[in-house]
Write a protein that holds these residues in place. Sequence first.
Motif, PDB file in Angstrom:
ATOM      1  N   LEU A 186       0.840  -1.192   0.000  1.00 20.64           N
ATOM      2  CA  LEU A 186       0.000   0.000   0.000  1.00 20.64           C
ATOM      3  C   LEU A 186       0.874   1.240   0.000  1.00 20.64           C
ATOM      4  CD1 LEU A 186      -2.634  -0.703   2.835  1.00 20.64           C
ATOM      5  CD2 LEU A 186      -3.114  -0.633   0.376  1.00 20.64           C
ATOM      6  N   MET A 187       0.348   2.341  -0.551  1.00 15.41           N
ATOM      7  CA  MET A 187       0.955   3.650  -0.349  1.00 15.41           C
ATOM      8  C   MET A 187      -0.022   4.526   0.417  1.00 15.41           C
ATOM      9  SD  MET A 187       2.186   6.645  -3.036  1.00 15.41           S
ATOM     10  CE  MET A 187       3.791   5.931  -3.401  1.00 15.41           C
ATOM     11  N   ILE A 188       0.490   5.229   1.415  1.00 11.34           N
ATOM     12  CA  ILE A 188      -0.299   6.226   2.142  1.00 11.34           C
ATOM     13  C   ILE A 188       0.102   7.595   1.594  1.00 11.34           C
ATOM     14  CG2 ILE A 188      -0.985   7.113   4.390  1.00 11.34           C
ATOM     15  CD1 ILE A 188      -1.555   4.135   4.025  1.00 11.34           C
ATOM     16  N   ALA A 189      -0.827   8.275   0.923  1.00 11.59           N
ATOM     17  CA  ALA A 189      -0.541   9.568   0.305  1.00 11.59           C
ATOM     18  C   ALA A 189      -1.582  10.584   0.770  1.00 11.59           C
ATOM     19  CB  ALA A 189      -0.535   9.446  -1.215  1.00 11.59           C
ATOM     20  N   ALA A 190      -1.422  11.825   0.314  1.00 14.70           N
ATOM     21  CA  ALA A 190      -2.331  12.891   0.741  1.00 14.70           C
ATOM     22  C   ALA A 190      -2.483  13.921  -0.363  1.00 14.70           C
ATOM     23  CB  ALA A 190      -1.824  13.556   2.016  1.00 14.70           C
ATOM     24  N   ILE A 191      -3.538  14.718  -0.269  1.00 18.49           N
ATOM     25  CA  ILE A 191      -3.762  15.774  -1.247  1.00 18.49           C
ATOM     26  C   ILE A 191      -2.718  16.863  -1.097  1.00 18.49           C
ATOM     27  CG2 ILE A 191      -5.356  17.607  -1.935  1.00 18.49           C
ATOM     28  CD1 ILE A 191      -7.645  15.724  -1.277  1.00 18.49           C
ATOM     29  N   GLN A 192      -2.313  17.150   0.136  1.00 17.39           N
ATOM     30  CA  GLN A 192      -1.286  18.153   0.388  1.00 17.39           C
ATOM     31  C   GLN A 192      -0.533  17.791   1.652  1.00 17.39           C
ATOM     32  OE1 GLN A 192      -3.869  21.604   0.802  1.00 17.39           O
ATOM     33  NE2 GLN A 192      -3.535  21.611   3.009  1.00 17.39           N
ATOM     34  N   GLY A 193       0.642  18.409   1.814  1.00 19.49           N
ATOM     35  CA  GLY A 193       1.417  18.179   3.013  1.00 19.49           C
ATOM     36  C   GLY A 193       0.675  18.628   4.257  1.00 19.49           C
ATOM     37  N   MET A 194       1.060  18.090   5.407  1.00 19.88           N
ATOM     38  CA  MET A 194       0.454  18.404   6.697  1.00 19.88           C
ATOM     39  C   MET A 194      -0.989  17.911   6.809  1.00 19.88           C
ATOM     40  SD  MET A 194       3.080  19.759   8.048  1.00 19.88           S
ATOM     41  CE  MET A 194       2.441  20.369   9.611  1.00 19.88           C
ATOM     42  N   GLY A 227      -1.629  14.726   7.576  1.00 22.57           N
ATOM     43  CA  GLY A 227      -1.615  13.686   8.593  1.00 22.57           C
ATOM     44  C   GLY A 227      -1.241  12.310   8.079  1.00 22.57           C
ATOM     45  N   LYS A 228      -0.610  12.238   6.903  1.00 22.50           N
ATOM     46  CA  LYS A 228      -0.258  10.915   6.372  1.00 22.50           C
ATOM     47  C   LYS A 228       0.785  10.215   7.226  1.00 22.50           C
ATOM     48  CE  LYS A 228       2.865  12.884   2.893  1.00 22.50           C
ATOM     49  NZ  LYS A 228       2.551  14.281   3.248  1.00 22.50           N
ATOM     50  N   THR A 229       1.700  10.984   7.846  1.00 22.32           N
ATOM     51  CA  THR A 229       2.677  10.358   8.740  1.00 22.32           C
ATOM     52  C   THR A 229       1.981   9.793   9.977  1.00 22.32           C
ATOM     53  OG1 THR A 229       4.432  11.830   7.975  1.00 22.32           O
ATOM     54  CG2 THR A 229       4.773  10.739  10.079  1.00 22.32           C
ATOM     55  N   THR A 230       1.019  10.540  10.513  1.00 22.21           N
ATOM     56  CA  THR A 230       0.248  10.064  11.658  1.00 22.21           C
ATOM     57  C   THR A 230      -0.468   8.763  11.327  1.00 22.21           C
ATOM     58  OG1 THR A 230      -0.102  12.320  12.478  1.00 22.21           O
ATOM     59  CG2 THR A 230      -1.649  10.640  13.216  1.00 22.21           C
ATOM     60  N   VAL A 231      -1.129   8.737  10.175  1.00 24.82           N
ATOM     61  CA  VAL A 231      -1.851   7.534   9.757  1.00 24.82           C
ATOM     62  C   VAL A 231      -0.875   6.383   9.524  1.00 24.82           C
ATOM     63  CG1 VAL A 231      -3.286   6.522   7.947  1.00 24.82           C
ATOM     64  CG2 VAL A 231      -3.779   8.829   8.789  1.00 24.82           C
ATOM     65  N   THR A 232       0.243   6.667   8.877  1.00 22.80           N
ATOM     66  CA  THR A 232       1.223   5.616   8.588  1.00 22.80           C
ATOM     67  C   THR A 232       1.768   5.007   9.877  1.00 22.80           C
ATOM     68  OG1 THR A 232       1.873   6.709   6.523  1.00 22.80           O
ATOM     69  CG2 THR A 232       3.395   5.093   7.436  1.00 22.80           C
ATOM     70  N   ILE A 233       2.179   5.863  10.814  1.00 19.85           N
ATOM     71  CA  ILE A 233       2.722   5.364  12.082  1.00 19.85           C
ATOM     72  C   ILE A 233       1.682   4.517  12.822  1.00 19.85           C
ATOM     73  CG2 ILE A 233       3.550   6.049  14.368  1.00 19.85           C
ATOM     74  CD1 ILE A 233       4.804   8.513  12.999  1.00 19.85           C
ATOM     75  N   GLY A 234       0.454   5.037  12.878  1.00 17.64           N
ATOM     76  CA  GLY A 234      -0.599   4.295  13.566  1.00 17.64           C
ATOM     77  C   GLY A 234      -0.912   2.974  12.912  1.00 17.64           C
ATOM     78  N   LEU A 235      -0.943   2.952  11.578  1.00 15.15           N
ATOM     79  CA  LEU A 235      -1.231   1.715  10.865  1.00 15.15           C
ATOM     80  C   LEU A 235      -0.110   0.697  11.056  1.00 15.15           C
ATOM     81  CD1 LEU A 235      -3.040   0.102   8.979  1.00 15.15           C
ATOM     82  CD2 LEU A 235      -1.961   1.276   7.043  1.00 15.15           C
ATOM     83  N   LEU A 236       1.131   1.162  10.984  1.00 16.93           N
ATOM     84  CA  LEU A 236       2.262   0.256  11.205  1.00 16.93           C
ATOM     85  C   LEU A 236       2.193  -0.375  12.593  1.00 16.93           C
ATOM     86  CD1 LEU A 236       5.159   2.398   9.664  1.00 16.93           C
ATOM     87  CD2 LEU A 236       4.266   0.250   8.736  1.00 16.93           C
ATOM     88  N   LYS A 237       1.889   0.439  13.602  1.00 16.46           N
ATOM     89  CA  LYS A 237       1.822  -0.085  14.975  1.00 16.46           C
ATOM     90  C   LYS A 237       0.635  -1.036  15.143  1.00 16.46           C
ATOM     91  CE  LYS A 237       3.281  -0.286  19.259  1.00 16.46           C
ATOM     92  NZ  LYS A 237       2.324  -1.231  19.835  1.00 16.46           N
ATOM     93  N   ALA A 238      -0.506  -0.699  14.556  1.00 16.67           N
ATOM     94  CA  ALA A 238      -1.677  -1.567  14.671  1.00 16.67           C
ATOM     95  C   ALA A 238      -1.427  -2.919  14.012  1.00 16.67           C
ATOM     96  CB  ALA A 238      -2.890  -0.875  14.042  1.00 16.67           C
ATOM     97  N   VAL A 249       4.274   2.115   1.959  1.00 17.54           N
ATOM     98  CA  VAL A 249       5.073   3.251   1.514  1.00 17.54           C
ATOM     99  C   VAL A 249       4.360   4.533   1.909  1.00 17.54           C
ATOM    100  CG1 VAL A 249       6.116   4.414  -0.463  1.00 17.54           C
ATOM    101  CG2 VAL A 249       5.896   1.913  -0.464  1.00 17.54           C
ATOM    102  N   GLU A 250       5.042   5.388   2.645  1.00 16.55           N
ATOM    103  CA  GLU A 250       4.476   6.711   2.938  1.00 16.55           C
ATOM    104  C   GLU A 250       4.929   7.691   1.861  1.00 16.55           C
ATOM    105  OE1 GLU A 250       4.689  10.485   6.020  1.00 16.55           O
ATOM    106  OE2 GLU A 250       5.594   8.583   6.627  1.00 16.55           O
ATOM    107  N   GLY A 251       3.972   8.389   1.265  1.00 17.96           N
ATOM    108  CA  GLY A 251       4.282   9.394   0.256  1.00 17.96           C
ATOM    109  C   GLY A 251       4.884  10.640   0.873  1.00 17.96           C
TER     110      GLY A 251
END
Length: 464
Positions: free
Chosen positions: A8-16, A18-29, A89-91
């Motif tokens: 999977l890739m976690i991406a966003a419409i624009q920076g800030m 929260g894609k890093t927040t989602v990525t970290i949480g998903l990895l931990k879950a 993959v985090e975008g």
Amino acid sequence: MATEFPRLMIAAIQGMSGKTTVTIGLLKALRDRGLRVQPYKKGPDYIDPSWATIASGVPCRNLDAIMMKDDQLIHSLCSQSDRADLAIVEGAMGIFDGFDIDGSNSSAELAHLLDIPIILVVSGQRITRSVAALINGVVQFDDRINIAGVVLNRVARPRHQRIMTGAIEKYCQVPILGTLPKGDDIKIPDRHLGLVPAGEEAELLSRVDRLGELVEEHLDIDRLLAIAKSAPPIEDPGGGTIQVDLPRRPRIGVFQDRAFSFYYPENLEALEEAGADLVTVNAFTTADVDDLDGLYIGGGFPEVMAADLAANESLKASVKKAADKGLPIYAECGGLMYLSQGIRTAEGYFPMCGVFPCEIEMTSKPQGHGYAFQRIRTNNPYFTPGDLIPGHEFHHSRAVWPEGVDPAEQAFAFETERGKGLAVVNGITYDGLIYRQTLATYHHYHAAAQALWAENFAKMAAKG
């Protein structure tokens, strides 16, 4: 050989968003579910990967089309697949933001190359029904990529959530995979280069646990896993190997502590493949480096711990002695700062190793930010003269030359064709200070750009 693995890739419409927040949480879950996930970060970045590594328990790797060729990007993804249940993959930045107007090196281009489903993170801050128009715009902008689902972040209240989800369900053809609430207790604080690095403040690590709990509670993880499993097979082009004939295995010390933590895994692996044994050096507690054959001092935040670094007089003297003897030393950004005469911050002036005559002055604004390209000059022991080496720079400091020190009299390894570099002499921008076999630079290098760096480093260290 074609290989098939969930991704999977976690991406966003624009920076800030929260894609890093989602990525970290998903990895931990996913880790809490007993899955081994291989994390990746798109682009040149050290800090977000440090958090992804903590959350997943697996070293995060970078994927960047400026520093790596397409075959290298694909092989990096495929080569780790047999050790993991899936790859995430985090975008970076907005999904279509890239090096130029065509979106070169964008998250979308990387997703197309890797044939990877995309989960789009959308911030709910100051938006309701318009979110549907944004999502449709992303879906229609590039039909080569697969927007497989949406995660809404920073959702304020139940009414806020109902309007956004209702609009998406009515006007979009993309499934909603969950919503995350607003909350300062799950934010990781920023610093001038981005997030505070993982491991620097132990009390922040509890937020990784909290993020994992929130993702498990609010996102449809089973559906996310099903989307990851839908990724098609991809052809692994294979990777090259480093073969170096050394008279012995040299011991190269790598500074790894709270001040120096910016290293690409591939750089360390390249040194090991070239025949070196890596030894950890702690800039705060190690007394000397007298028994080592080389030193690698990466980037980080030495300015934040400058007083403690300055207090370890024994190590500083040992590093200076090693440089004087001709020990091979390679230093990037934070390492350059450590090898200077000293670091000047708002708190005062802190003496460093004194290998080079410049001082380092901290500033309130970025002095170098983004991709950099260095043309290799003849007077350096690590790189092939004439080559153009891609990399990046990101620093809030600059070199200051004391009275009586002329930068024109210094030996530089690089002519900077893109980037701020270290000094401008007669209209030419230079980087990569050279002293005997020590090279110190603001340039962050990735081993995929030129394998000879590791070979040359190991050969020099093996000579003793």
